[in-house]
Design an enzyme around this catalytic site. Structure first.
Site, short mmCIF file in Angstrom:
data_model
loop_
_atom_site.label_atom_id
_atom_site.label_comp_id
_atom_site.label_asym_id
_atom_site.label_seq_id
_atom_site.Cartn_x
_atom_site.Cartn_y
_atom_site.Cartn_z
N GLU A 74 37.99 37.20 41.34
CA GLU A 74 38.27 38.38 40.54
C GLU A 74 37.19 38.64 39.49
OE1 GLU A 74 41.80 38.37 38.18
OE2 GLU A 74 41.62 40.52 37.83
N ASP A 75 36.70 37.59 38.87
CA ASP A 75 35.84 37.76 37.71
C ASP A 75 34.35 37.55 37.94
OD1 ASP A 75 38.13 38.27 36.32
OD2 ASP A 75 38.35 36.23 35.55
#
Ligand code: MN
Length: 480
Positions: A74-75
């Site tokens: 996600e990051d």
């Protein structure tokens, strides 16, 4: 925390090789590089903390590695393919499972959340470890919530207390459930939290003497038997006291809250031996004894419960259990996962234990509206269970206020579908009759009889509701 600390903690309970764990540590550290959290700590500290919590649950290497990697998709720019290449498909699936939950943004309070939750739970049916990682992630986020804005704090606490805490309860993970509840409570109602916390500490201090006296009497009796045992005082979860106060509309001072004691021993036989011993020394309160060893709760919980009167006249609630039961009661499903890994393969016993979870997932797939999902989720979550006997003496667990129709569907969907009446303790009752623990229930059926639409307003379990809906749908009867 350094990598060596995590490895050391892991080695205390596992003989698994730690190559992947070390690889995941460095991979995640590098991937998150200079990213920061709201606290201004490096983002990687969050990954470390999640891994540490998972090692505390004694999870396997794959789960902890996935815990370290849970936010990289996600990051950061890392792709699933590269995780699969470096760590294999198992860890990749776990990380993707957690990411899938993470990226579902909860926009509105109710409907959207419920729908997301349904997806999340369905994803779990494939691998329960995804949920365990997600709970560890939420726990650490709650522990560091003070760095966020007030608005964010309220939003996350609300979500935690209405969805994550009940889920941990459902999975039998009581330690996390209590901590999640108390942390949410602290942010949602700070004044109430502080005042209650002070009062509880004061009461606990006053009770120290009672506890000491009680222990002393018990120890004198137990010493000659040489039954191994530990006696622990049980800390009460603040939020559960608060909920009781709200429900009974009483101040803390008027809330009956007996001293809680746990006795932990080695074997089931010794649990019963200790129970006999306790009852021979202290007078048990009539009707307070419950045997969750013979009939475990659906969330795997096992213990003997009894309430006795101390010499001072105060009531003492006692739970007697083995070390294994104790571990299970704190860590629930996570504890059982470990046993499966320990045996290095498929565990039929575990599968049986998790059957209710699978069954429940199937029911959920059938529910049409998120609102209905949330309702059934909450009902089935109630810890208060009743136990009903079949005429042959089998015991079936049901939620409070369940009806003969719920019972019929619990036995078999065909019995439910063709149910026309019921006898409870040999007397005919209406189908909306509320069953009580210990009732013997006999279902009367007639071939070709069919479920009625108004049953939907009577039944209390998701299982019965889903079967009735399915039948009506398949037989062309509109539900609305
Ligand atoms: Mn995270």
């Amino acid at each position: 925390m350094e990598m060596e600390d995590l490895i050391k903690k892991f080695k205390e309970y596992s003989t698994q090789d730690t190559t992947l764990l070390e690889l995941a540590w460095n991979f995640s550290k590098e991937a998150h590089a200079q990213q920061k959290r709201a606290s201004d700590d490096l983002y990687f500290t969050h990954c470390q903390a999640v891994a540490d919590i998972l090692a505390g649950f004694r999870m396997d290497q794959e789960t902890i590695a996935a815990g370290l990697l849970h936010d990289v998709l996600e990051d950061t720019k890392i792709t699933p393919d590269s995780i699969k290449k470096d760590f294999g498909p198992e860890i990749c699936d776990l990380v993707q499972g957690v990411t899938k939950i993470e990226t579902l943004k909860f926009s509105s309070r109710d409907v959207a959340q419920a729908e997301n939750w349904r997806r999340m739970l369905l994803a779990t049916a494939k691998d329960i470890r995804v949920i365990v990682i997600k709970l560890a992630d939420r726990l650490h986020n709650m522990r560091t919530l003070n760095f966020l804005t007030r608005e964010k704090q309220l939003e996350i606490s609300h979500e935690t207390i209405s969805l994550y805490a009940p889920l941990s309860q459902r999975l039998g993970m009581f330690q996390i459930k209590s901590e999640l509840e108390d942390l949410s409570f602290k942010y949602m109602h700070p004044d109430e939290f502080n005042s209650l916390s002070a009062k509880v500490q004061l009461r606990f201090a006053k009770r120290e003497k009672l506890l000491e006296d009680f222990k002393a009497v018990l120890e004198t009796q137990l010493a000659p038997t040489q039954i191994p045992h530990r006696i622990l005082a049980r800390a009460k979860n603040l939020f559960s006291i608060y909920r009781k106060m709200e429900k009974q509309e009483k101040p803390f001072e008027d809330i009956q809250d007996a001293l809680g004691v746990r006795i932990i021993t080695d074997t089931v036989v010794n649990c019963y031996a200790l129970l006999g011993m306790v009852h021979s020394v202290f007078k048990p309160l009539a009707g307070s004894f419950t045997d969750y060893i013979a009939v475990p709760k659906m969330n795997l919980y096992r213990s003997l419960h009894t309430t006795v009167m101390a010499p001072s006249g105060e009531l003492v609630e006692i739970q007697i259990r083995t070390d294994e039961m104790h571990h299970t009661s704190e860590y629930g499903i996570a504890a059982h996962w470990r046993y499966k890994m320990g045996e290095g393969g498929k565990d039929a016993h575990l599968n049986e234990k998790l059957n209710w979870l699978r069954q429940w997932m199937e029911w959920l797939q059938d529910l049409s509206s998120p609102r209905e999902f949330i309702e059934s989720f909450k009902t089935d979550l109630e810890l208060d269970q009743i136990f009903i006997f079949t005429p042959k003496g089998e015991v079936k667990p049901l939620p409070m206020n369940a009806t003969p129709i719920d019972f019929a569907y619990l036995i078999h969907s065909d019995i439910g579908d063709t149910c026309i009446g019921a006898k409870v303790n040999n007397k005919m009752v209406r189908l909306d009759h509320e069953l009580k623990s210990g009732d013997i229930c006999e279902i009367l059926t007639r071939r070709n009889s069919a479920p009625k639409k108004d049953w939907l307003g009577i039944v209390k379990t998701a299982g019965a509701r889903s079967h009735i809906r399915k039948y009506l749908r398949e037989h062309g009867q509109p539900l609305e």
